[in-house]
Write an enzyme that holds these catalytic residues in place. Structure first.
Site, PDB file in Angstrom:
ATOM      1  N   GLY A   1       0.349  17.619 -31.041  1.00 26.60           N
ATOM      2  CA  GLY A   1       1.412  16.986 -30.294  1.00 26.60           C
ATOM      3  C   GLY A   1       1.599  15.665 -31.134  1.00 26.60           C
TER       4      GLY A   1
ATOM      5  CD1 TRP B   1       3.409  19.870 -25.181  1.00 24.80           C
ATOM      6  CD2 TRP B   1       3.111  20.697 -22.947  1.00 24.80           C
ATOM      7  NE1 TRP B   1       2.089  20.004 -24.833  1.00 24.80           N
ATOM      8  CE2 TRP B   1       2.005  20.528 -23.294  1.00 24.80           C
ATOM      9  CE3 TRP B   1       3.375  21.077 -21.858  1.00 24.80           C
ATOM     10  CZ2 TRP B   1       0.713  20.793 -22.809  1.00 24.80           C
ATOM     11  CZ3 TRP B   1       2.209  21.384 -20.907  1.00 24.80           C
ATOM     12  CH2 TRP B   1       1.034  21.243 -21.583  1.00 24.80           C
TER      13      TRP B   1
ATOM     14  CB  THR C   1      12.929  19.409 -22.912  1.00 22.68           C
ATOM     15  OG1 THR C   1      12.167  18.727 -22.696  1.00 22.68           O
ATOM     16  CG2 THR C   1      14.212  18.983 -21.751  1.00 22.68           C
TER      17      THR C   1
ATOM     18  CD  GLN D   1       5.903 -18.018  -2.569  1.00 24.78           C
ATOM     19  OE1 GLN D   1       4.780 -18.018  -2.510  1.00 24.78           O
ATOM     20  NE2 GLN D   1       6.751 -18.971  -2.791  1.00 24.78           N
TER      21      GLN D   1
ATOM     22  CD  GLN E   1       1.797  -1.856  -2.632  1.00 30.23           C
ATOM     23  OE1 GLN E   1       1.547  -0.893  -2.814  1.00 30.23           O
ATOM     24  NE2 GLN E   1       1.240  -2.769  -1.467  1.00 30.23           N
ATOM     25  CB  ILE E   2       8.950  -2.982  -2.308  1.00 28.42           C
ATOM     26  CG1 ILE E   2       8.605  -4.411  -3.215  1.00 28.42           C
ATOM     27  CG2 ILE E   2      10.130  -3.569  -1.335  1.00 28.42           C
ATOM     28  CD1 ILE E   2       9.477  -4.723  -4.291  1.00 28.42           C
TER      29      ILE E   2
ATOM     30  CD  GLU F   1      12.673  12.565 -27.389  1.00 25.77           C
ATOM     31  OE1 GLU F   1      13.292  11.790 -28.299  1.00 25.77           O
ATOM     32  OE2 GLU F   1      13.471  13.172 -26.608  1.00 25.77           O
TER      33      GLU F   1
ATOM     34  CB  THR G   1       1.705   8.992 -26.831  1.00 25.35           C
ATOM     35  OG1 THR G   1       1.053   8.601 -28.156  1.00 25.35           O
ATOM     36  CG2 THR G   1       1.626  10.413 -26.498  1.00 25.35           C
TER      37      THR G   1
ATOM     38  CD  GLU H   1      -1.481   5.818 -25.818  1.00 25.90           C
ATOM     39  OE1 GLU H   1      -2.034   5.484 -24.932  1.00 25.90           O
ATOM     40  OE2 GLU H   1      -0.706   6.859 -25.857  1.00 25.90           O
TER      41      GLU H   1
END
Length: 379
Positions: free
Chosen positions: A131, A156, A158, A279, A336-337, A363, A365, A367
């Site tokens: 990978g 993997w 595409t 706020q 969350q909103i 494409e 990671t 890291e």
């Protein structure tokens, strides 16, 4: 420094925005739910010239710049990342690789129909054991004189089952390590080439992701891209441009979630006024807008450098690293909103949150991007 888009770029951006709202948005939830590839929509994207945007007109492309491509990726990704990843792979990885490094024969036979959107391509690098460490290719290509014999598995991928043309990276001489790797053009239907089951994914569920198996597939010698041993360099050079496309996808996912959250916050009332006027929510929106604008500047700069013929390795990795983080942060806040509604599929933001995660993985990671960035700045 000029931040204005040209008239042509604005028109392309608007065309992509209209397409996303009118063609991609209807049915996007259903496609996600049923893992349905957006075949009809991709065909129309090809007709609009969005599958060969940066390819010269000589090879049936649109002859546009990288910034225009980024604008299209951003707008499409606001609505449907499963469709935009097809645009990314076909443009950044397949068409770019063939036009930049392919022979005239390969361009005529394979690039032209890909750039015209008549066919779709796939880029085949990842394997079960390779990978992030792309040098550890286990797929082999044995030189048989007038052809290569291809054996191995790719993961993997595409456009795994919908593609017609596959760029496959394989090891020809293990003793040479990465210098013994080659890139090959494989056609769907070649004897010994099979497509595995579709992956059941967290996000970009409409994207067509499969494993591919090669069992003594005969690949003609003229289908090798570049000189013998050029494959690893080909993959790395191609991925450099691919990072800009995925950075633009991440930017679009974040921007799409933010626009939905802003709209919802202005309509939803709590304690007698729209929640956007509280706020706690207003500051979330402020942070989201700032992060997105910062990501946009990084992405646009990387594309601009590519258009100027300047080195863009560092800029592309910075753009992908930051934009993908923004995509995750902003989509989580968008859910969350929305509160409880954010957890419901019909409000789109939960899907965008799931789609965002892959931008930190494929494409290269996050890291790996830090490795690239640190190497570049230390050098």
């Amino acid at each position: 420094m000029r931040f204005q888009l040209s008239e042509e770029q604005l028109m392309i951006q608007q065309a992509a925005r209209d397409f996303a709202q009118n063609e991609l948005k209807p049915g996007v939830i259903e496609r996600d739910e049923h893992q349905k590839f957006p075949a009809e929509q991709v065909k129309k994207l090809g007709e609009l010239g969005f599958l060969g945007m940066m390819v010269s007109e000589k090879y049936n492309g649109s002859g546009l710049d990288a910034l225009s491509y980024v604008l299209v990726m951003e707008e499409l990704s606001k609505v449907d990342a499963s469709a935009s990843v097809v645009v990314s792979v076909n443009n950044s990885l397949v068409c770019y690789g063939l036009e930049s490094y392919g022979s005239e024969y390969q361009k005529e036979k394979y690039l032209k129909p890909l750039a015209a959107g008549e066919k779709i391509g796939a880029f085949c690098l990842s394997e079960p054991e390779a990978g992030s460490d792309a040098t550890s290719q286990q797929t082999t290509a044995e030189d048989k004189g007038d052809h290569y014999l291809l054996n191995g598995t790719k993961n993997w991928i595409t456009n795994g089952s919908t593609a017609s043309t596959y760029l496959v990276i394989a090891q020809t001489d293990k003793s040479l390590k990465h210098k013994g790797i080659n890139a090959f053009i494989v056609e769907k239907g070649m004897e010994g080439f099979t497509v595995g089951p579709k992956e059941n994914k967290l996000g970009i569920r409409g994207s067509d992701t499969h494993s591919l198996m090669f069992n003594d597939v005969k690949v003609p010698k003229e289908n090798r891209i570049g000189e013998n041993g050029f494959g690893f360099k080909f993959a790395m050079k191609t991925l450099e441009g691919g990072r800009i496309g995925i950075a633009a996808q991440a930017l679009g996912i974040a921007a799409g979630a933010y626009e939905l959250a802003l709209q919802y916050a202005q309509q939803r009332k709590a304690f007698g006024k729209p929640i956007a006027e509280h706020q706690a929510i207003a500051f979330k929106l402020a942070d989201m807008a700032t992060q997105i604008e910062a990501a946009r500047m990084l992405v646009y700069k990387a594309a601009w450098l590519k258009d100027q013929g300047e080195p863009y390795t560092l800029a592309g990795s910075m753009a992908k690293l930051y934009a993908s983080k923004v995509a995750m942060d902003v989509t989580v806040e968008a859910v969350q909103i929305h509160g409880g509604y954010g957890f419901v599929k019909e409000y789109h933001v939960e899907r965008l949150m799931r789609d965002a995660k892959i931008t930190q993985i494929y494409e290269g990671t996050s890291e790996i991007q830090k490795m690239v960035i640190s190497r570049e700045i230390i050098r």
